[in-house]
Design a protein around this motif. Structure first.
Motif, short mmCIF file in Angstrom:
data_model
loop_
_atom_site.label_atom_id
_atom_site.label_comp_id
_atom_site.label_asym_id
_atom_site.label_seq_id
_atom_site.Cartn_x
_atom_site.Cartn_y
_atom_site.Cartn_z
N THR A 21 0.78 -1.05 0.03
CA THR A 21 0.05 0.11 0.06
C THR A 21 0.87 1.30 -0.05
OG1 THR A 21 -1.75 -1.06 1.26
CG2 THR A 21 -1.80 1.22 1.28
N GLN A 22 1.93 1.24 0.95
CA GLN A 22 2.86 2.10 0.79
C GLN A 22 3.46 2.64 -0.42
OE1 GLN A 22 6.26 2.76 0.79
NE2 GLN A 22 6.13 4.91 1.23
N HIS A 23 3.99 1.61 -1.17
CA HIS A 23 4.66 1.70 -2.49
C HIS A 23 3.51 2.34 -3.41
CE1 HIS A 23 7.25 0.76 -5.76
NE2 HIS A 23 5.91 0.38 -6.44
N LEU A 24 2.34 1.63 -3.54
CA LEU A 24 1.28 2.21 -4.46
C LEU A 24 0.78 3.66 -4.18
CD1 LEU A 24 -1.15 -0.87 -4.61
CD2 LEU A 24 0.54 0.01 -6.32
N TRP A 25 0.84 3.96 -3.05
CA TRP A 25 0.85 5.38 -2.64
C TRP A 25 1.77 6.43 -3.08
CZ3 TRP A 25 4.17 8.60 0.17
CH2 TRP A 25 3.65 9.78 0.75
N ALA A 26 3.05 6.09 -2.85
CA ALA A 26 4.37 6.78 -3.67
C ALA A 26 4.15 6.55 -5.08
CB ALA A 26 5.57 6.13 -3.10
N HIS A 27 3.86 5.58 -5.67
CA HIS A 27 3.75 5.61 -7.00
C HIS A 27 2.68 6.34 -7.66
CE1 HIS A 27 3.34 3.68 -11.07
NE2 HIS A 27 2.26 3.68 -11.01
N ARG A 67 -6.38 11.55 -5.90
CA ARG A 67 -7.60 10.69 -5.16
C ARG A 67 -7.00 9.21 -4.89
NH1 ARG A 67 -10.58 13.01 -9.33
NH2 ARG A 67 -10.58 11.15 -10.61
N SER A 68 -6.41 8.66 -5.83
CA SER A 68 -5.99 7.33 -5.49
C SER A 68 -4.85 7.31 -4.39
CB SER A 68 -5.27 6.84 -6.75
OG SER A 68 -6.04 6.60 -7.94
N ALA A 69 -4.00 8.42 -4.34
CA ALA A 69 -3.01 8.55 -3.27
C ALA A 69 -3.87 8.76 -1.91
CB ALA A 69 -1.95 9.56 -3.62
N ASP A 70 -4.71 9.45 -1.81
CA ASP A 70 -5.46 9.69 -0.78
C ASP A 70 -6.25 8.70 -0.36
OD1 ASP A 70 -6.51 11.84 1.21
OD2 ASP A 70 -8.59 11.24 0.10
N ARG A 71 -6.81 7.95 -0.96
CA ARG A 71 -7.38 6.58 -0.77
C ARG A 71 -6.45 5.49 -0.19
NH1 ARG A 71 -10.54 7.27 -5.47
NH2 ARG A 71 -9.34 5.95 -6.38
N LEU A 72 -5.26 5.40 -0.64
CA LEU A 72 -4.55 4.66 -0.23
C LEU A 72 -3.86 4.90 1.01
CD1 LEU A 72 -2.36 4.00 -3.58
CD2 LEU A 72 -3.62 2.20 -2.29
N SER A 73 -3.60 6.15 1.33
CA SER A 73 -3.09 6.88 2.51
C SER A 73 -4.15 6.28 3.76
CB SER A 73 -2.98 8.26 2.58
OG SER A 73 -2.56 9.00 3.73
N ARG A 74 -5.45 6.52 3.40
CA ARG A 74 -6.58 6.39 4.44
C ARG A 74 -6.44 4.68 4.71
NH1 ARG A 74 -9.93 10.15 1.68
NH2 ARG A 74 -10.87 8.23 0.73
N PHE A 100 -3.88 2.80 4.33
CA PHE A 100 -2.41 2.66 5.13
C PHE A 100 -2.85 2.66 6.70
CE2 PHE A 100 1.40 3.75 7.01
CZ PHE A 100 2.10 2.63 6.36
N SER A 101 -3.56 4.03 6.93
CA SER A 101 -3.88 4.11 8.37
C SER A 101 -4.83 3.00 8.99
CB SER A 101 -4.60 5.36 8.66
OG SER A 101 -3.82 6.54 8.14
N ARG A 102 -5.76 2.46 8.40
CA ARG A 102 -6.62 1.49 8.97
C ARG A 102 -5.72 0.04 8.96
NH1 ARG A 102 -10.17 3.76 5.23
NH2 ARG A 102 -9.95 2.09 3.50
N GLN A 103 -4.84 -0.13 8.18
CA GLN A 103 -3.92 -1.30 8.25
C GLN A 103 -3.11 -1.33 9.49
OE1 GLN A 103 -1.99 -1.10 4.39
NE2 GLN A 103 -3.81 -2.27 3.49
N VAL A 104 -2.55 -0.10 9.53
CA VAL A 104 -1.68 0.24 10.93
C VAL A 104 -2.51 -0.04 12.18
CG1 VAL A 104 -0.34 1.74 12.35
CG2 VAL A 104 -0.16 1.44 9.80
N GLU A 105 -3.77 0.53 12.36
CA GLU A 105 -4.58 0.32 13.63
C GLU A 105 -4.79 -1.08 13.52
OE1 GLU A 105 -8.11 2.95 12.64
OE2 GLU A 105 -6.75 4.70 12.94
N ALA A 106 -5.15 -1.92 12.47
CA ALA A 106 -5.54 -3.40 12.49
C ALA A 106 -4.45 -4.24 13.00
CB ALA A 106 -5.82 -3.72 11.19
N LEU A 107 -3.30 -3.65 12.68
CA LEU A 107 -2.18 -4.54 13.10
C LEU A 107 -1.70 -4.17 14.56
CD1 LEU A 107 0.55 -6.40 12.78
CD2 LEU A 107 1.57 -4.11 12.17
#
Length: 236
Positions: free
Chosen positions: A153-159, A178-185, A187-194
């Motif tokens: 997800t982080q790589h796709l955000w940077a891409h 818009r795609s980067a913004d969705r990926l950023s959100r 990523f935050s949910r994935q960090v919270e899940a972990l």
């Protein structure tokens, strides 16, 4: 008389030939004596401990590296752990992705490589992503799945961020933003899940902090822990 002698001689020769071709009879090997459990001696305990330390020392602290090759038609392909023994590759993937099954760790590594390779990443980018998974240090297969999602997800955000900056048309730039913004959100949910997953395995503690204690004239303040049986010490 001559015929009977010839017949007996022929039978003797046949028996002798048969005895040469048949293997000699062997009695079955005796069963091993049952092993009786006993505590290890001090010397045996030291040998086992030294062996365990040697095995841990051989366990890789970094994932197997990815190398890319180009064929005669100009097509690139990636290879994981080129030149390393297969057990060492699986050991490195196990230390990286945290699963017990070797094919599960290999699948996670292939997913990371495929996602990054599809966006034009080189071997250094893929090795960096695998090293990031190792730094996250998944403890089991489920954490390995989340760590895989985090790095991809982080790589796709940077891409998408790079694509937005390089876009020549406003519509294309807005799409990548818009795609980067969705990926950023995401990523935050994935960090919270972990974080929730790891917190679920930790013993819960309740901490009460008393910042101010006001005592009226003639009163007494008690600071400590008071345990009362259930149903007592409460206002009805």
């Amino acid at each position: 008389m001559t015929k009977s002698l010839k017949k007996s001689a022929g039978k003797a020769a046949q028996n002798a030939a048969t005895s040469r071709t048949k293997p000699p009879h062997k009695s079955p090997a005796p069963l091993p004596a049952p092993v009786t459990e006993r505590p290890l001696t001090e010397q045996e305990t030291q040998v086992v401990a030294e062996h365990a330390r040697a095995v841990l020392a051989l366990r890789p602290t970094s994932p197997p590296r990815v190398t890319t090759t180009t064929d005669k038609d100009g097509r690139e392909s990636y290879t994981l752990g080129a030149g390393l023994p297969v057990p060492l590759v699986h050991s490195g993937l196990s230390a990286t992705f945290g699963a017990v099954a070797a094919n599960a760790n290999a699948q996670r590594a292939q997913e990371v490589c495929a996602v990054l390779f599809a966006t034009g990443a080189n071997a250094a980018d893929i090795n960096g992503a695998l090293a990031t998974v190792r730094e996250i240090a998944p403890a089991n297969a489920l954490e390995g799945l989340l760590a895989t999602q985090l790095v991809t997800t982080q790589h796709l955000w940077a891409h998408h961020c790079r694509k937005a900056e390089d876009a020549q048309m406003v519509a294309i730039g807005e799409y990548h933003h818009r795609s980067a913004d969705r990926l950023s959100r995401m990523f935050s949910r994935q960090v919270e899940a972990l974080a929730r997953l790891r917190a679920a395995g930790q013993p819960t503690q309740q901490v009460v902090t008393v910042q101010h204690v006001h005592v009226e004239n003639g009163g007494q303040a008690v600071v400590g822990v008071a345990n009362a049986p259930r149903g007592e010490g409460r206002d009805s």
